[in-house]
Enzyme design. Structure first.
Site, PDB file in Angstrom:
ATOM      1  N   HIS A 189      10.341  47.988  76.400  1.00 56.62           N
ATOM      2  CA  HIS A 189      11.089  47.233  75.971  1.00 56.62           C
ATOM      3  C   HIS A 189      12.319  47.609  75.257  1.00 56.62           C
ATOM      4  CE1 HIS A 189       7.443  44.160  75.514  1.00 56.62           C
ATOM      5  NE2 HIS A 189       7.575  44.626  76.602  1.00 56.62           N
ATOM      6  N   GLU A 225      13.668  46.971  72.484  1.00 59.82           N
ATOM      7  CA  GLU A 225      13.295  46.928  70.995  1.00 59.82           C
ATOM      8  C   GLU A 225      12.367  48.193  70.563  1.00 59.82           C
ATOM      9  OE1 GLU A 225      13.743  42.760  72.503  1.00 59.82           O
ATOM     10  OE2 GLU A 225      12.070  44.622  72.731  1.00 59.82           O
ATOM     11  N   CYS A 237       8.283  41.480  70.281  1.00 59.23           N
ATOM     12  CA  CYS A 237       6.782  41.051  70.649  1.00 59.23           C
ATOM     13  C   CYS A 237       6.172  41.851  69.380  1.00 59.23           C
ATOM     14  CB  CYS A 237       6.407  41.673  71.939  1.00 59.23           C
ATOM     15  SG  CYS A 237       6.117  43.488  71.911  1.00 59.23           S
ATOM     16  N   CYS A 256       6.694  45.913  69.421  1.00 55.89           N
ATOM     17  CA  CYS A 256       8.197  46.209  69.113  1.00 55.89           C
ATOM     18  C   CYS A 256       8.173  45.858  67.631  1.00 55.89           C
ATOM     19  CB  CYS A 256       9.101  45.327  69.874  1.00 55.89           C
ATOM     20  SG  CYS A 256       9.101  45.888  71.413  1.00 55.89           S
TER      21      CYS A 256
END
Length: 170
Positions: free
Chosen positions: A63, A65, A93, A96
């Site tokens: 991801h 992030e 999420c 993250c």
């Protein structure tokens, strides 16, 4: 109370960075990936790092992030991290959010919330992901959060609809 009711509104200045996040999300989609994009901005307003989702090859941790948190840990002095802001097309999420908090980054500004994305996916008949979509503050309660952005939500929704083959032209 939902995350949408507890987060601060997005400012016009924030929206400028969020536009770049949405462009990165579109780039991810064009490359066959999930449409998410994020940027790390220092206190002077300089973009330090940006990335897009890269999970299509089977590593669900790629991801943007999470990549920002890792990059910041290696490249931003610990005392300067809390002044940096992460802008992102979709709310972090839990993985993250935790990485963001552990690294000691400052605020998070997102275009769409996990609550919105979950509702869209459910409405399209898409099964939920493997991790419960908790709001950022459920994982990292001390991080300042702003979002969602009603101006960009429709644009992000279109990207996710395309990813899942949903025709929303009606």
């Amino acid at each position: 109370m939902s995350e949408q009711n507890t987060a601060e509104p997005v400012s016009p200045q924030d929206r400028e960075y969020l536009h770049r996040c949405v462009a990165l999300a579109a780039e991810a989609l064009a490359e066959g990936d999930e449409p998410f994009g994020s940027v790390l901005v220092d206190p002077r307003g300089e973009v330090l790092f940006e990335d897009r989702n890269r999970v299509k090859d089977g590593d669900g941790t790629r991801h943007p992030e999470f990549e920002i948190a890792r990059w910041a840990a290696a490249n931003v002095a610990p005392g300067e991290r809390s002044g940096c802001v992460v802008y992102t097309s979709g709310e972090h999420c839990p993985m993250c959010s935790a990485a963001h908090a552990w690294v000691g980054l400052g605020g998070i500004v997102y275009a769409v919330s996990s609550e919105q994305l979950t509702a869209w996916r459910s409405g399209w008949g898409i099964p939920p992901g493997p991790v419960t979509p908790l709001p950022i503050r459920a994982v990292a309660p001390d991080i300042p959060v702003s979002g969602p952005d009603p101006v960009l939500a429709a644009e992000v929704r279109v990207l996710h609809a395309r990813r899942h083959g949903v025709d929303e032209s009606n």
